[in-house]
Design a protein around this motif. Structure first.
Motif, PDB file in Angstrom:
ATOM      1  N   ARG A  96       0.817  -1.216   0.000  1.00 62.39           N
ATOM      2  CA  ARG A  96       0.000   0.000   0.000  1.00 62.39           C
ATOM      3  C   ARG A  96       0.846   1.259   0.000  1.00 62.39           C
ATOM      4  O   ARG A  96       0.428   2.297  -0.513  1.00 62.39           O
ATOM      5  CB  ARG A  96      -0.926   0.001   1.214  1.00 62.39           C
ATOM      6  N   ASP A  97       2.046   1.207   0.550  1.00 68.90           N
ATOM      7  CA  ASP A  97       2.910   2.383   0.607  1.00 68.90           C
ATOM      8  C   ASP A  97       3.458   2.765  -0.765  1.00 68.90           C
ATOM      9  O   ASP A  97       3.858   3.902  -0.979  1.00 68.90           O
ATOM     10  CB  ASP A  97       4.064   2.153   1.578  1.00 68.90           C
ATOM     11  N   SER A  98       3.493   1.826  -1.694  1.00 70.24           N
ATOM     12  CA  SER A  98       4.042   2.116  -3.020  1.00 70.24           C
ATOM     13  C   SER A  98       3.021   2.753  -3.963  1.00 70.24           C
ATOM     14  O   SER A  98       3.383   3.197  -5.045  1.00 70.24           O
ATOM     15  CB  SER A  98       4.583   0.825  -3.654  1.00 70.24           C
ATOM     16  N   LEU A  99       1.749   2.818  -3.544  1.00 60.22           N
ATOM     17  CA  LEU A  99       0.710   3.378  -4.392  1.00 60.22           C
ATOM     18  C   LEU A  99       0.681   4.902  -4.265  1.00 60.22           C
ATOM     19  O   LEU A  99       0.802   5.444  -3.174  1.00 60.22           O
ATOM     20  CB  LEU A  99      -0.652   2.800  -4.011  1.00 60.22           C
ATOM     21  N   VAL A 100       0.498   5.571  -5.381  1.00 56.00           N
ATOM     22  CA  VAL A 100       0.404   7.030  -5.371  1.00 56.00           C
ATOM     23  C   VAL A 100      -0.969   7.453  -4.859  1.00 56.00           C
ATOM     24  O   VAL A 100      -1.089   8.312  -4.001  1.00 56.00           O
ATOM     25  CB  VAL A 100       0.658   7.598  -6.791  1.00 56.00           C
ATOM     26  N   VAL A 101      -2.016   6.840  -5.383  1.00 64.34           N
ATOM     27  CA  VAL A 101      -3.392   7.094  -4.948  1.00 64.34           C
ATOM     28  C   VAL A 101      -3.966   5.760  -4.501  1.00 64.34           C
ATOM     29  O   VAL A 101      -3.862   4.767  -5.205  1.00 64.34           O
ATOM     30  CB  VAL A 101      -4.238   7.683  -6.096  1.00 64.34           C
ATOM     31  N   GLU A 103      -7.422   4.764  -3.354  1.00 62.88           N
ATOM     32  CA  GLU A 103      -8.839   4.966  -3.082  1.00 62.88           C
ATOM     33  C   GLU A 103      -9.477   3.752  -2.417  1.00 62.88           C
ATOM     34  O   GLU A 103     -10.336   3.903  -1.547  1.00 62.88           O
ATOM     35  CB  GLU A 103      -9.578   5.300  -4.370  1.00 62.88           C
ATOM     36  N   LEU A 104      -9.079   2.559  -2.818  1.00 62.06           N
ATOM     37  CA  LEU A 104      -9.646   1.357  -2.210  1.00 62.06           C
ATOM     38  C   LEU A 104      -9.260   1.264  -0.736  1.00 62.06           C
ATOM     39  O   LEU A 104     -10.090   0.928   0.107  1.00 62.06           O
ATOM     40  CB  LEU A 104      -9.202   0.102  -2.967  1.00 62.06           C
ATOM     41  N   GLY A 105      -8.009   1.583  -0.417  1.00 63.63           N
ATOM     42  CA  GLY A 105      -7.572   1.554   0.979  1.00 63.63           C
ATOM     43  C   GLY A 105      -8.321   2.561   1.827  1.00 63.63           C
ATOM     44  O   GLY A 105      -8.711   2.269   2.961  1.00 63.63           O
ATOM     45  N   GLU A 106      -8.545   3.755   1.270  1.00 63.76           N
ATOM     46  CA  GLU A 106      -9.303   4.775   2.000  1.00 63.76           C
ATOM     47  C   GLU A 106     -10.732   4.300   2.251  1.00 63.76           C
ATOM     48  O   GLU A 106     -11.274   4.487   3.340  1.00 63.76           O
ATOM     49  CB  GLU A 106      -9.320   6.073   1.200  1.00 63.76           C
ATOM     50  N   ARG A 107     -11.313   3.678   1.248  1.00 62.18           N
ATOM     51  CA  ARG A 107     -12.687   3.184   1.395  1.00 62.18           C
ATOM     52  C   ARG A 107     -12.758   2.048   2.405  1.00 62.18           C
ATOM     53  O   ARG A 107     -13.681   1.992   3.234  1.00 62.18           O
ATOM     54  CB  ARG A 107     -13.192   2.709   0.041  1.00 62.18           C
ATOM     55  N   MET A 108     -11.789   1.134   2.351  1.00 65.51           N
ATOM     56  CA  MET A 108     -11.772   0.020   3.303  1.00 65.51           C
ATOM     57  C   MET A 108     -11.560   0.530   4.727  1.00 65.51           C
ATOM     58  O   MET A 108     -12.192   0.044   5.663  1.00 65.51           O
ATOM     59  CB  MET A 108     -10.689  -0.991   2.916  1.00 65.51           C
ATOM     60  N   ASP A 109     -10.669   1.531   4.886  1.00 69.18           N
ATOM     61  CA  ASP A 109     -10.432   2.103   6.213  1.00 69.18           C
ATOM     62  C   ASP A 109     -11.677   2.799   6.741  1.00 69.18           C
ATOM     63  O   ASP A 109     -12.019   2.671   7.923  1.00 69.18           O
ATOM     64  CB  ASP A 109      -9.258   3.090   6.162  1.00 69.18           C
TER      65      ASP A 109
END
Length: 122
Positions: A96-101, A103-109
């Motif tokens: 997850r740290d290598s992604l620039v954006v 959105e899926l992680g934000e939604r899951m969080d």
């Protein structure tokens, strides 16, 4: 040699080159998102060009079948790529740290904070 033969041969060569470049990207690229990108787009384009070249050479009845194959390829390849990427993300195969954006992680969080379970899409 007719014009349709030359066009068909050129489309076959371009399609085969696109498929080859997609295969090289699959082997050479470092992470899963890049590999998904390298395999989905060039492979789909390569297959479409090869099928178009074959359609130029065939009769109308067979051409309609090839057009259906092209349509299903265009509809299913991005969906399959999305599902594979999403599954890899959820299983932790993508950093997850290598992604620039993300959105899926934000939604899951956000779903986890709201108590809605594992962040399944609705």
């Amino acid at each position: 040699m007719s014009i349709s033969d030359l066009i068909s041969a050129a489309l076959m060569l371009i399609g085969a080159t696109s498929c080859l470049l997609g295969a090289l990207g699959l082997v050479r690229l470092p992470d899963l998102p890049a590999r998904l990108q390298a395999t989905t787009k060039p492979q789909t384009l390569g297959l479409l060009l090869i099928l178009l070249a074959a359609a130029i050479r065939l009769e109308f009845e067979n051409t309609t079948t090839l057009v259906l194959v092209m349509l299903f390829q265009v509809l299913t390849a991005p969906v399959i790529s999305q599902v594979v990427g999403r599954s890899a993300y959820r299983s932790g195969a993508i950093d997850r740290d290598s992604l620039v954006v993300d959105e899926l992680g934000e939604r899951m969080d956000a779903d986890a904070r709201a108590g809605r379970g594992d962040g399944a899409d609705r």
